[in-house]
Every structure is written in C-alpha cells, then in structure tokens.
Design a protein around this motif. Structure first.
Motif: not given
Length: 695
Positions: A108-120, A130-137
């Motif tokens: 997700n591009k949250k705004d012009e300076t920030t991108v969020s990434i979720s690895f699920n 690995a069900s239920g494992v999530s890494i958010k960066t």
C-alpha cells in the motif's frame, strides 16, 4: 383531504433515500481516506530530488536509485527475498524462510513518502504454509534518508525467532563491483569486494576464506571482543556509498557475507550453489525483543567511501549525546592534557589473577626504579603508568595497599615520581569480578534470577551484579585517592560492553568515577561511556575471522578521535607480535590513526622493552601530542595492496605510512620506504623515517 397513509409512505421513502445518501457519502469519504491498496502488478514508487525507490508488489522487495551518481542498488540477487524469517515449528525445528514466498503480499502506498508492506502466511521449506504468520513493514523516504522499519509481526501457533530485513540489499558482486563492505568492529575494518595484489601466503588464506563458512556470520552490538562498536555499517563501490544507521532503541545483530556464494545454504542438500559471489550486510532483528523500534535508516553518499560513512554517523553520535570533546574534558580537569603523547605503560604483577604471584610480583621500589629509568634514561616526557598488583586483597576488594610490597609510603613515593615527571598513575581496579581462587570468593555478589539461581556463572571477569559495583568502588577508592593523591583512575572490565539490559548500575558507577574529577580510563569501552571517560584501552583489534579477509580502518577514530583517547589492548600490546602486526606495524598504525602506544610487560621484561619505549617516544608520541585534541578528518588507501595509507587531522597534520615490506610511491610522486612513514606537522615541518629489521 390529506391522505395520512400516503404522507407517511412518502416520508418513509424520503428517509430511506436520505439514509442511503448518507451511507454512500460515508463510504466515499472512507474510500478517500483509506490508503490505496495496490491490486495491480505495477510497482509502487517513492521519489524525491536525490532518491528513487521502486517497490515490487509481487515480492515486496525494493530497488533504490541514487540519482546524482546514477547508482542502482538492486534487491537480493540470490532469491529475490525481501527478508529472511527464522521460524520454529511446534516440534522446535528451526528453518529460514523467504518472506517473499508468502501466500499473500499486500503493498500500500499510504502517501507520497510511505509504503506499507504486509507479508502474510509465508511458505515453509516443505511447501506447507505458516498459517497466521504476518510481517508488516514500512518504507519511508525523507529528504535525507530512507527509513526501513519492521512495524509488527504475528506468530499465531508458530515461534518467530529473528528476521533479516531487508535481506541482501545494497550488495556488491565480487570482482564486478570495485568497492568494500564497511564494518565498525572494534576500531573498524573494510572488506574489499575484489581481488587485489597482496602477499602470496596471505592471498591463499584470504581467497580460501571466502569459499568457507568463516566469511559469513553474525556480530552483536556493543560486545566485548567480537561485537560492533557503533550501530552502523554499509557498502560502497566506485560510484556511491550507502550507510545504514540503527535506531538508538534497537539491538539487532549484523549478518555478514563477504565474497561468498552461499554454499553454506546448499551443502546440507549435497549440491553446489548456483549463486554469484557477493558481499552484503543485513540487520538481524530479534523478534523476542519487543520494546524497540526496529528501524534502520539508510543514507546515500555519491562517490562516498568508509570516511564519508563515518562522518555521517559522527553527526548522529553528537545528536545522540555520546560525543563530549577531549578539549571540554581538559577544561574540567587539566590533567587530561597529560595523556597527550603519553605511552601507556602497563606493569603486570600477576594481579588481578593472583596476589603476590611468584616470579611476576613487583615491589614498590621496583616500580619507582622503572619510573625513574623511563624518564631519566629513556627520555620519555609523557607516560601513564598502570600498576597491576599493589593490593593485598583480590578484586573487587581493591584495598589495602600491600605492606609486603612496600605499603602506602612505598607506593606514594612511586606515585610522587610520576607527578614530578608530569606522568599519570593508576593502580589496577575492578569491581565486576569475584574469583574462585580468592579465599574470600563471594557468590553473594552475583546477580540472581527470580528463582535464586546465579547469573553469569560462566563469566570469570563479569559475574558481579552491576547494581552492587558502585558500593564496592565506594568502599575503597576514596581511601586510595586520599592516601596516594591520585590524579587518574583506570577501572577494568565493567565498561567493556554495553549489556542489553537495564544499565542503571553501570551508569551509577560511571557517574561516581566521573565525579572524582580524575583522568579516567577503562578497558575496551563503548560509545555510551565516552561522556564519563577520557581514555579507552583496547579499541583497536578485530574479530579473528574478519581479519582473514579485511583491512583495518580507523572507523571509530574518524567518529570519536577528539572525544576519547585510544590506546592499545593489553592482551595485544604494541610490544607483542600477533596476527595484527608487530611493533613496527602497530606503531605505524598508531601514528596513522592517532592512537597512543601501549607497552604491557611483567617486571622481569622491562630491559627488553627499553628500545621499543625509546622508538615509541621518538616516532609515535610527537604525532599523538600534536593531534590529541584534533578531529581525524580523512583516511585514504593510496596503493593497490592497501599498504600505503594517509590520514589528515583537523590540525592539518598529515601522516603517510607504508605498512608493507616494499617501498611505495604515492600518486603525487612521494616515495615511502618499506615500513616507513612521513609526517607533515601543522607548522610545515616534515619528518621521515623507517623501521628496519636487521642483524
């Protein structure tokens, strides 16, 4: 006549329409403020005037372009992994997982300076999930840096151990990219990414090491012998440099892979690695460590090297409050000036290992004779004498002064001589250890777990609870100061590390010692202790594995030279030959880096030290005296084999040395003989010389 039922129906219909309009309006607003989720395969871009970041929506990896030089830093060249997650299953079996092979990756591009990434739901090595494992960066681009942060993580029924993130970013391809990995381990090293000329035997070790497991590993922060002395690292090539600085709250390790092709990943499978040889440095986040910001901040330096990286961190060190200049310390205690050009003379009498050790112990008349000889016969103007073995008790009970060796009167006579000659003196002190061979060995001083079991039972020199060390120092140090009129103190061991725990006890000890207004020194040292101390003994040598494929670099001194006086390590003093060099090599490195000479010896060895003491006084001390309060501005390797080097200090003092056995000529045509040097002092005077081996 008005039909009431009709009016009610119309009213109800109107209300329904109005409610539907409200719902539609609310939904529209929510759509507008909700971060836009990228559902296409198109990459997401963050960009400013100097940096462009492209995030791949399929893998979650990112590419960075540094615009001024045109350098493109690509993601992991081996597996295209955004990160490597170490995970344990219900049976306790551990495996490393490429999080870019997750069942779902949301960018997700949250705004012009920030991108969020979720690895699920990452895929395990047996192709299960690995069900239920999530890494958010998050990746955040500011005008000056690129912040990469591990925001959160969920384990579900799994156990998450650690995460290398970002993984294998900013790597160098061996013998393609001409550059180096920069590692602030102790004083510091650089690891070149290409083949260069060197001694044949050394090359055999160097090249072979990069094919074995020794050229990869993990280094902790602020550890004693093997750890990083500063929370940063980086890589550079001929176009650009990138430095990653760790958030002050965090304590990751650093994973290094130096010119290795990752064969260690394939040997258990019985196959050869298909990968190219590369070098990279990764942060390794401990996922059991909760109260920290898992942020590494990258800065990009066009045409940068290890010097520019160190200077970037110097600004951060000042901002974080670790930097207190030696000039300011000398204003508070003018005796700090006695460290200028001083030779650190450690006289070892078997203590603290033993009291009155046969064949090693000295008496105070011996000490006075050595001090007199150093001044009168050897002509030494500046020295710091550190006497190991003046008490009748083992550490941590550093009192009383041993009557069998001459008592208070005898030791005061020696201390008075140091004052007469403008030297400094300290007895050996330690409050961190109680020894099993001490008749008064006291496990009551140990730190304990909640169940009462002892902590640090396997540590001979750091087994005492840090919260009890201040009380031990207060029992006796003031008595010694009063009896001898001390102007200096060296406290061993306690400040060799910066433990990953509540360090209130160590800070209380440091503040107490600092309050005595003496010239204060400690073993090894860490940047957190710089405000409280004037000298570190041992911020010099390197990790033994790194030594095989690296070159020493004055990274610590490029940051802190004018904040803390650095001397050699007593286990590897300048008078002792080791894999880090002999006396001539260490002396050349001392004048190059701005490090004071260390001569550590037992009493019966003193005659054998005299020639080295005279040479250090003639070669090292004058340079150290002039540069003591100055910033180390630059450091250069001037020859292909890295042996010819140059440094410049803020006093405009220039030092060139050749630590190799063959004469070398600089690009400007100046020839430096084998194991030779040339110093241009601030007044323009040039001094040349050479260490020779002859019979």
């Amino acid at each position: 006549m008005i039909n009431k039922n009709k009016i009610q129906k119309i009213t109800s219909f109107t209300l329904v329409i109005f409610c539907l309009m409200l719902v539609q309006s609310w939904t529209t607003i929510q759509t507008e403020i909700k971060p836009k989720q990228n559902t296409s395969s198109e990459p997401v871009v963050l960009e400013n005037n100097s940096i462009k970041v492209i995030v791949d929506t399929k893998s979650g990896t990112f590419q960075v372009t540094e615009k001024k030089s045109g350098q493109i830093w690509n993601p992991d060249p081996w597996e295209n992994a955004a990160g490597i997650l170490t995970i344990k299953d219900s049976k306790g079996k551990s495996q490393d997982v490429n999080i870019s092979n997750s069942e779902s990756i949301v960018v997700n591009k949250k705004d012009e300076t920030t991108v969020s990434i979720s690895f699920n739901n990452p895929k395990l090595n047996n192709n299960t999930i690995a069900s239920g494992v999530s890494i958010k960066t998050e990746i955040r681009l500011t005008p000056t840096k690129l912040d990469v942060e591990v925001i959160s993580y969920e384990a579900c029924n799994n156990k998450l151990v650690e995460l290398r993130y970002p993984a294998r970013a900013f790597s160098l391809e061996t013998d393609v990219d001409k550059g180096a990995a920069v590692i602030p381990q102790k004083q510091g090293v650089i690891c070149p990414s290409y083949i260069f000329p060197m001694n044949g035997g050394r090359f055999c070790m160097w090249d072979d090491a990069t094919y074995y497991g020794r050229s990869k590993g993990k280094l902790p922060l602020f550890n004693n012998n093997i750890g990083l002395s500063m929370p940063w690292w980086g890589t550079y090539n001929e176009k650009s440099a990138v430095i990653g600085i760790i958030d002050e709250s965090a304590r990751p390790s650093m994973f290094f892979n130096i010119n290795n092709n990752g064969q260690y990943l394939f040997t258990p499978k019985g196959i050869m690695s298909p990968n190219k040889r590369i070098e990279f440095l990764d942060p390794v986040w401990n996922l059991n460590r909760k109260n920290e910001k898992k942020i590494i901040s990258y800065q990009f330096i066009p045409n940068g090297t290890h010097v520019e990286m160190a200077k970037v961190y110097r600004k951060e060190a000042i901002k974080r409050g670790y930097f207190v200049s030696l000039k300011d310390k000398a204003k508070r205690d003018p005796d700090v000036k006695k460290l200028q050009g001083a030779i650190y003379m450690g006289l070892y009498g078997g203590y603290p290992h033993y009291v009155e050790m046969p064949g090693m112990a000295f008496n105070f008349k011996d000490l006075s004779n050595i001090i007199n000889t150093t001044h009168n016969d050897l002509g030494v103007d500046n020295a710091f004498f550190h006497a190991w073995g003046v008490f009748s008790n083992f550490v941590p009970n550093c009192w009383p002064i041993n009557e069998n060796l001459g008592g208070v009167a005898g030791l005061k006579e020696a201390v008075d001589l140091t004052k007469k000659y403008g030297y400094l003196y300290s007895s050996y002190h330690a409050y961190s250890a109680t020894l099993e061979n001490d008749p008064e060995f006291n496990t009551g001083l140990f730190a304990k777990r909640k169940d009462g079991k002892l902590i640090n039972t396997n540590s001979r020199w750091a087994n005492i609870d840090q919260n009890k060390q201040l009380g031990l120092a207060k029992k006796s140090l003031h008595k010694e100061i009063a009896a001898l009129g001390l102007e200096a103190d060296i406290t061993d061991i306690s400040f060799a590390t910066y433990p990953d725990e509540d360090n209130t006890g160590l800070f209380n000890l440091a503040k107490y010692i600092d309050s005595l207004n003496l010239v204060n020194g400690t073993e090894h040292g860490q940047q957190q202790w710089i405000p409280y101390f004037d000298m570190f003994e041992g911020m010099t040598y390197k990790n033994s594995n790194l030594w095989e494929f690296s070159h020493p670099a004055p990274l610590f001194n490029l940051v802190y030279h004018d904040a803390i006086a650095v001397f050699g390590k007593i286990q590897d003093p300048d008078n002792q030959m080791s894999k880090y060099g002999d006396f001539k090599v260490k002396s050349l490195r001392n004048i190059l880096y701005g490090i004071g000479t260390t001569i550590f010896f037992s009493p019966y060895e003193f005659d054998g030290m005299k020639d080295m003491i005279k040479m250090a006084n003639e070669v090292v001390s004058p340079v150290n005296k002039e540069t003591f309060f100055e910033e180390l501005i630059s450091h250069e390797y001037l020859s292909a084999d890295f042996n010819l080097q140059k440094t410049t200090f803020s006093s405009n003092t220039e030092v060139m040395v050749n630590i190799g056995p063959v004469k070398q000529t600089t690009p400007n045509g100046i020839t430096i003989p084998a194991f030779g040097y040339q110093v241009k002092f601030k007044n323009g005077k040039i001094k040349k010389g050479q260490f020779k081996t002859s019979i």
